[in-house]
Motif scaffolding. Structure first.
Motif, PDB file in Angstrom:
ATOM      1  N   SER A 118       0.834  -1.213   0.000  1.00 32.33           N
ATOM      2  CA  SER A 118       0.000   0.000   0.000  1.00 32.33           C
ATOM      3  C   SER A 118       0.864   1.257   0.000  1.00 32.33           C
ATOM      4  O   SER A 118       1.892   1.330   0.675  1.00 32.33           O
ATOM      5  N   ASP A 169       0.726   8.944  -0.434  1.00 28.51           N
ATOM      6  CA  ASP A 169       0.742   9.245  -1.869  1.00 28.51           C
ATOM      7  C   ASP A 169       2.099   9.776  -2.341  1.00 28.51           C
ATOM      8  O   ASP A 169       2.196  10.419  -3.385  1.00 28.51           O
ATOM      9  N   PHE A 227       5.686   4.671  -2.969  1.00 25.36           N
ATOM     10  CA  PHE A 227       4.952   3.535  -3.521  1.00 25.36           C
ATOM     11  C   PHE A 227       5.876   2.318  -3.537  1.00 25.36           C
ATOM     12  O   PHE A 227       7.096   2.460  -3.712  1.00 25.36           O
ATOM     13  N   ARG A 254       1.394  -2.029 -11.209  1.00 26.93           N
ATOM     14  CA  ARG A 254       0.403  -1.595 -10.224  1.00 26.93           C
ATOM     15  C   ARG A 254       0.849  -0.317  -9.516  1.00 26.93           C
ATOM     16  O   ARG A 254       0.063   0.626  -9.363  1.00 26.93           O
ATOM     17  N   GLU A 286      -0.866   3.484  -9.609  1.00 28.90           N
ATOM     18  CA  GLU A 286      -1.216   4.253  -8.412  1.00 28.90           C
ATOM     19  C   GLU A 286      -0.656   5.674  -8.509  1.00 28.90           C
ATOM     20  O   GLU A 286      -1.309   6.639  -8.086  1.00 28.90           O
TER      21      GLU A 286
END
Length: 479
Positions: free
Chosen positions: A78, A82, A85, A108, A112
């Motif tokens: 997760s 933000d 990553f 992935r 994100e």
């Protein structure tokens, strides 16, 4: 002449000299002492991996220890604020410990970032392995206008735990890291390899051997669907059922012990006995695919992550795929990252040489072993620190032996030795796959720790000791 043969010969000579110095002549023995069997010759070329000793990997794979679940991988994967990553095989819940799982994790993480990145931002990707390369490719191709992507790689090469060696000394590419593509119905990795011109061969024909080197049939002509997996997976399922009747989760070693006494009776049509199936399943399936120690691997959750499917062996160079993903990407080699600091509006990335980068987003693809050893100074929330600490780091090492001509007549592509004490229990016979006289030994789990500590000469000697039982004169197999 091998070192062992030389020592035996020298000992015999010393005895003869001592006997000649005595007063009584030596008496002839009733029967002549047989000459020691000739072992396999020393190879003309050797290449081996050392992922445990590599400060930029500290292991080969990841696995779930007893009592753990894929929730740990979800927590590790997760994003944080933000800004940071995470990618890499350890963050994959669908296919950990695989190349396609690592590749998908990179895409992935890139997706994100694309969901939150603004035009003109800078993204730094830590690591030029397959996860970092996949993330970079997607960001460069689909990122907003002016998005700057920089890949920082600690090594002097790209690929990470994909390590392809090309050279005139070898008849083809040497893969010291990833070798296989499995579960091809679940991803498009095989198609990607074909598109960039990487050759792949199926190497499913397998032969098992008992402790004395006698062959055990692993695959048969009937049924046609019989493979290494279909023959050996049932014993793992039996162990799991036995464990579930006792505890919610136990180590695989404990689950297998619950099946005792192991039946030594051979199965139908020369199939392995239960005891042999257990040894072969560990050496041929679980250890080389997960790299886990059997005393720590979760039977309930850990076995669910075992990569299954046809044994597609990459023979044309994994590095081509990585290079194609990094085409036209700014990659800075020999740039180890030693620290990452997350601010409110940016991320500071510190390099080992003292330089630093300021970025808007960072993708961290460092292997689990590096994160566990705090190879990168990084403050993370407790839930992530816990996930990193509780996941298991697996070990898979390979040793490549090149010969001028084959000394073996076994035609099976995979050789598995049912001997818990064997230094190298699994071999890939490239003669059967590519026509080249090359053998690839695979050592995994707890065995890899001791094997990795050997110098090259002792490692070859240990490997040849096992081969001496397998590569004997016998009619070519016809599985």
């Amino acid at each position: 002449m091998t070192r062992r043969t030389f020592l035996i010969g020298a000992t015999g000579l010393s005895v003869a000299v001592l006997a000649a110095c005595t007063d009584e002549p030596p008496q002839p023995s009733p029967e002549p002492t047989p000459a020691p069997p000739a072992g396999p010759p020393r190879p003309a070329g050797v290449a081996r991996s050392d992922w445990l000793g590599d400060s930029f990997s500290r292991g080969s794979t990841s696995y779930l220890p007893v009592g753990e679940s894929t929730r740990l991988r979800e927590e590790l994967a997760s994003p944080w604020r933000d800004r940071l990553f995470f990618a890499g095989e350890a963050t994959s819940t669908d296919a950990p410990s695989t190349v396609h799982g690592a590749l998908a994790s990179g895409e992935r993480a890139a997706a994100e970032i694309l969901a939150v990145a603004a035009p003109g931002e800078r993204v730094v990707i830590v690591g030029a392995g397959i996860a970092g390369a996949a993330a970079a490719r997607l960001l460069v191709d689909d990122g907003p206008e002016g998005l700057e992507v920089i890949v920082l790689e600690a090594r002097g090469r790209t690929g990470g735990r994909i390590h392809t060696i090309d050279g005139d000394a070898w008849p083809g590419p040497v893969e010291l890291g990833a070798q296989w593509v499995r579960s091809i119905a679940d991803h498009d990795l095989l198609e990607r390899l074909v598109r960039v011109g990487v050759e792949v061969a199926i190497a499913e024909t397998a032969r098992g051997f008992d402790e004395s080197g006698e062959p055990i049939a692993l695959t048969r002509a009937e049924p046609a669907s019989a493979t290494l997996e279909t023959v050996l997976l049932p014993v793992l399922q039996a162990a799991r059922q036995a464990a579930e009747a006792v505890e919610p989760d136990v180590a695989l070693a404990t689950a297998l012990a619950l099946l005792r006494p192991w039946d030594g009776t051979p199965g139908p049509e020369g199939a392995p006995s239960e005891a042999q199936s257990i040894a072969l399943a560990l050496s041929g399936l679980v250890e080389p695919r997960l790299g886990a120690a059997m005393g720590e691997l979760s039977t309930r959750e850990g076995l669910d992550e075992l990569p299954l499917g046809a044994d597609n062996l990459v023979t044309g160079g994994w590095a081509r795929l990585v290079d194609s993903l990094l085409d036209d990407v700014d990659v800075q080699l020999s740039s180890p990252v030693t620290g990452i600091a997350i601010g409110d509006d940016d991320v500071s990335v510190r390099l080992g040489v003292g330089d630093s980068f300021s970025a808007d987003r960072v993708v961290l693809t460092a292997p689990l072993g590096v994160l566990q050893e705090r190879g990168i100074d990084l403050e993370l929330p407790a839930v992530k620190d816990s996930a990193i600490a509780r996941l298991g780091v697996g070990a898979v090492e390979t040793i490549w032996l090149r010969y001028d001509e084959p000394f073996w007549d076994e035609e099976a592509a995979l050789w598995v030795l049912a001997d818990p004490e064997a230094a190298v229990p699994l071999w890939v016979n490239l003669q059967a796959v590519t026509g080249e006289p090359v053998l690839v030994g695979v050592v995994a789990g707890s065995r890899a720790i001791g094997f990795g500590a050997l110098d090259e000469g002792d490692a070859v000697t240990a490997a040849l000791a096992g081969l001496a039982r397998l590569a004997v004169e016998r009619a070519p197999s016809g599985d």
